[in-house]
Design an enzyme around this catalytic site. Structure first.
Site, PDB file in Angstrom:
ATOM      1  N   CYS A 117     -65.780   2.876   6.178  1.00 52.99           N
ATOM      2  CA  CYS A 117     -66.513   3.665   7.176  1.00 52.99           C
ATOM      3  C   CYS A 117     -65.997   3.350   8.589  1.00 52.99           C
ATOM      4  O   CYS A 117     -64.918   3.804   8.955  1.00 52.99           O
ATOM      5  CB  CYS A 117     -68.012   3.460   7.031  1.00 52.99           C
ATOM      6  N   HIS A 218     -68.944   4.863   1.593  1.00 52.42           N
ATOM      7  CA  HIS A 218     -69.497   3.532   1.328  1.00 52.42           C
ATOM      8  C   HIS A 218     -69.466   3.235  -0.176  1.00 52.42           C
ATOM      9  O   HIS A 218     -70.461   3.448  -0.880  1.00 52.42           O
ATOM     10  CB  HIS A 218     -70.944   3.444   1.839  1.00 52.42           C
ATOM     11  N   GLU A 220     -69.759   0.464  -1.401  1.00 54.81           N
ATOM     12  CA  GLU A 220     -70.659  -0.676  -1.605  1.00 54.81           C
ATOM     13  C   GLU A 220     -72.124  -0.264  -1.698  1.00 54.81           C
ATOM     14  O   GLU A 220     -72.986  -1.134  -1.918  1.00 54.81           O
ATOM     15  CB  GLU A 220     -70.449  -1.716  -0.494  1.00 54.81           C
TER      16      GLU A 220
END
Length: 244
Positions: A117, A218, A220
């Site tokens: 990001c 993202h 994650e």
């Protein structure tokens, strides 16, 4: 006895007392990176860039690989633009300068780097690129007017077939989780676009010569496709590290 490789996970700041909800959200995302890296056998150094350029470069000098994670908007002065744009976040110019210097140093040293990001935007601006400052209210890359844990949205990206990201993720089209209101405008020197979103915005870049890959989404996030973060982190291992 083998020595575990060192992964530097670099965030803009650890101090967001002014916005506890956002702070908690960022801690969750960074925590997922730390957990997956540990599971893959990395020794992880968690670092905050607002300690300054000299401190960050010294702390990462011996790192085997680097991850630059998400966070606040980069101050537009670093890419020749002005403040006052829609949906502008607070700015952390000391952290910006440090992460920009780190990205350049990683490229010079050929240290594997993954940007997530904000991390993609840092890589692009570090190499002379610019940013679209705001994608608009209906951009489809972030949910607006909702609690912080609900800001991420799901969309698809098309991946270049001969890219590193395609090699790691194994699909020509992948589902991703996003929460960004800015995107690459002019591309930085030495970078190649290797994924675009459903609406044409840049979603992944790679360096032509250095082992640098950055994604605008993202991996994650807890709702990201299973194995996406693991694959991208595994891609930081050079053949020498993989044998360690």
């Amino acid at each position: 006895m083998s020595v575990q490789p060192v992964l530097a996970v670099v965030e803009a700041t650890r101090l967001r007392a002014h916005d506890p909800a956002y702070h908690d959200y960022v801690q969750l995302l960074v925590g997922n990176v730390l957990a997956e890296a540990g599971a893959q056998g990395w020794t992880v150094d968690r670092l905050a860039a607002d300690a300054g350029t000299e401190a960050l470069l010294a702390a990462t000098a011996a790192a085997d690989a680097i991850v630059i994670v998400g966070g606040e908007d980069i101050h537009p002065g670093f890419y020749g633009a002005e403040t006052g744009y829609p949906n502008e976040s607070r700015h952390l110019p000391i952290a910006d300068a440090a992460q920009l210097a780190l990205a350049r140093a990683a490229i010079d040293r050929r240290t594997p780097l993954l940007g997530i990001c904000r991390g993609l935007q840092i890589v692009n601006v570090a190499l002379g690129g610019t940013l679209v400052q705001d994608l608009g209210e209906e951009c489809g890359h972030v949910n607006r007017g909702v609690p912080i844990p609900q800001v991420l949205t799901t969309h698809t990206v098309d991946v270049e077939h001969d890219s590193r990201v395609a090699e790691l993720l194994g699909e020509p089209t992948v589902e991703v989780r996003s929460a960004h209101h800015q995107a690459v405008d002019a591309l930085g020197d030495g970078l190649v676009v290797t994924a675009r979103s459903h609406d044409g915005h840049v979603e992944a870049v790679e360096h032509r010569d250095a082992p640098v890959l950055a994604v605008q989404w993202h991996p994650e996030d807890v709702h990201a496709p299973e194995g996406q973060l693991a694959a991208l982190l595994a891609g930081l291992r050079t053949p020498a590290l993989a044998a360690a």
